[in-house]
Design a protein around this motif. Sequence first.
Motif, short mmCIF file in Angstrom:
data_model
loop_
_atom_site.label_atom_id
_atom_site.label_comp_id
_atom_site.label_asym_id
_atom_site.label_seq_id
_atom_site.Cartn_x
_atom_site.Cartn_y
_atom_site.Cartn_z
N GLY A 182 -29.69 -35.59 0.48
CA GLY A 182 -28.55 -36.05 1.26
C GLY A 182 -28.08 -35.06 2.31
N ALA A 183 -28.71 -33.89 2.37
CA ALA A 183 -28.31 -32.86 3.34
C ALA A 183 -29.52 -31.98 3.65
N ASN A 184 -30.51 -32.56 4.32
CA ASN A 184 -31.79 -31.84 4.49
C ASN A 184 -32.32 -31.82 5.92
N PRO A 185 -31.51 -31.48 6.92
CA PRO A 185 -32.00 -31.50 8.30
C PRO A 185 -33.12 -30.49 8.57
N ILE A 186 -33.09 -29.33 7.88
CA ILE A 186 -34.15 -28.34 8.10
C ILE A 186 -35.46 -28.84 7.49
N TYR A 187 -35.38 -29.43 6.31
CA TYR A 187 -36.58 -29.98 5.67
C TYR A 187 -37.21 -31.06 6.55
N ARG A 188 -36.39 -31.91 7.14
CA ARG A 188 -36.93 -32.99 7.97
C ARG A 188 -37.72 -32.44 9.14
N SER A 189 -37.20 -31.38 9.76
CA SER A 189 -37.92 -30.75 10.87
C SER A 189 -39.20 -30.08 10.37
N PHE A 190 -39.12 -29.43 9.21
CA PHE A 190 -40.29 -28.78 8.61
C PHE A 190 -41.39 -29.81 8.34
N ASP A 195 -39.62 -27.90 15.84
CA ASP A 195 -38.58 -26.89 15.70
C ASP A 195 -37.21 -27.41 16.13
N GLN A 196 -37.14 -28.68 16.43
CA GLN A 196 -35.86 -29.29 16.82
C GLN A 196 -35.14 -29.82 15.59
N ILE A 197 -33.95 -29.31 15.35
CA ILE A 197 -33.15 -29.76 14.21
C ILE A 197 -32.27 -30.92 14.66
N GLN A 198 -32.45 -32.06 14.04
CA GLN A 198 -31.63 -33.22 14.34
C GLN A 198 -30.43 -33.25 13.39
N PRO A 199 -29.22 -33.05 13.88
CA PRO A 199 -28.04 -33.04 13.00
C PRO A 199 -27.89 -34.36 12.24
N ILE A 200 -27.40 -34.27 11.01
CA ILE A 200 -27.15 -35.44 10.19
C ILE A 200 -25.74 -35.34 9.62
N VAL A 201 -25.27 -36.43 9.02
CA VAL A 201 -24.00 -36.42 8.29
C VAL A 201 -24.33 -36.24 6.81
#
Length: 300
Positions: A182-190, A195-201
């Motif tokens: 539920g809070a994994n923006p770095i994992y999604r980019s990985f 290398d672009q981090i897409q912000p999430i809620v």
Amino acid sequence: NYNNIFAFDSTGSYTGSIKDHATELVASFVKAQEHIDGLVLASTGNMGASEAAGMTFIEKQAHIFLPESTPKWKIAKIEKYGGKIHVVKGNYDQAVLKAREFVEDNKKLIYGGETVLRLCGNTLLAKIMVDQLGDYPDFLFIPVGDGAQYYGFLLGFNYLTEKGYLGTKKRFPRLIGVQVDGANPIYRSFKDGTDQIQPIVPKTSADAIAIGDPLYGKKIINWIARNPEQGEIMSVSEKGIPIALSDIEKNTGILLEASSSAVWIALMEKIKQKQISEENKSVLLFTGGRSYSQLNEPHF
């Protein structure tokens, strides 16, 4: 049957979290600045309590900006240590914006969030860990929110291995950053190889790492891309948190907050996948604790 699994337990520190290590540096710096009345920072709870305690010790102010989802027991903890609470409508990222605006309007206060002082404190933890273990770990599991703890460790281990600290010939530890689904923006980019981090809620009970726009996300992803044998990011299921908390207490006697349990879930997955052997030294970073009086407080 795994005898080489260790916990780096910060729950016994003054405010019960790993943030206390870096706070010592921050408080020492602020104490020496006569023109500074105190500091301001955004927090999900643990750093807020730690910095509040640090400022109270040196008789200066601490203004702590918190997202509205912050558990009541963490708010009470910050107040206990003398922090002035500012609850912000929205998540951690909105709290950061409000904290920085507050500093702009109060020139005798400084922003005390993820500054170079805190990063130095996080970096020092690598040496503390190696000294306590008497060796370098093969694997280090780190809960990841904004990524400051992970980034501090990679800098710390880089320095130690470059200098040949302990004279070891072992390779650089594999740093496994752990987020929650539920809070994994770095994992999604990985996972996507970008290398672009897409912000999430964020939406998770792991409130200490519920950060949707991580400050060190891009730095971590870029470092892993250059050093794929030395780092990775995992994301674990929210459903595993209650079981993990119970297993940790049963096996170690340590009562953790939800965020720290993520590393246990990740370890179990690695063992199941046979990616960690009995010979490997694995360290779990337990970053924050929880008391029995807080167990029944409802959260996500």
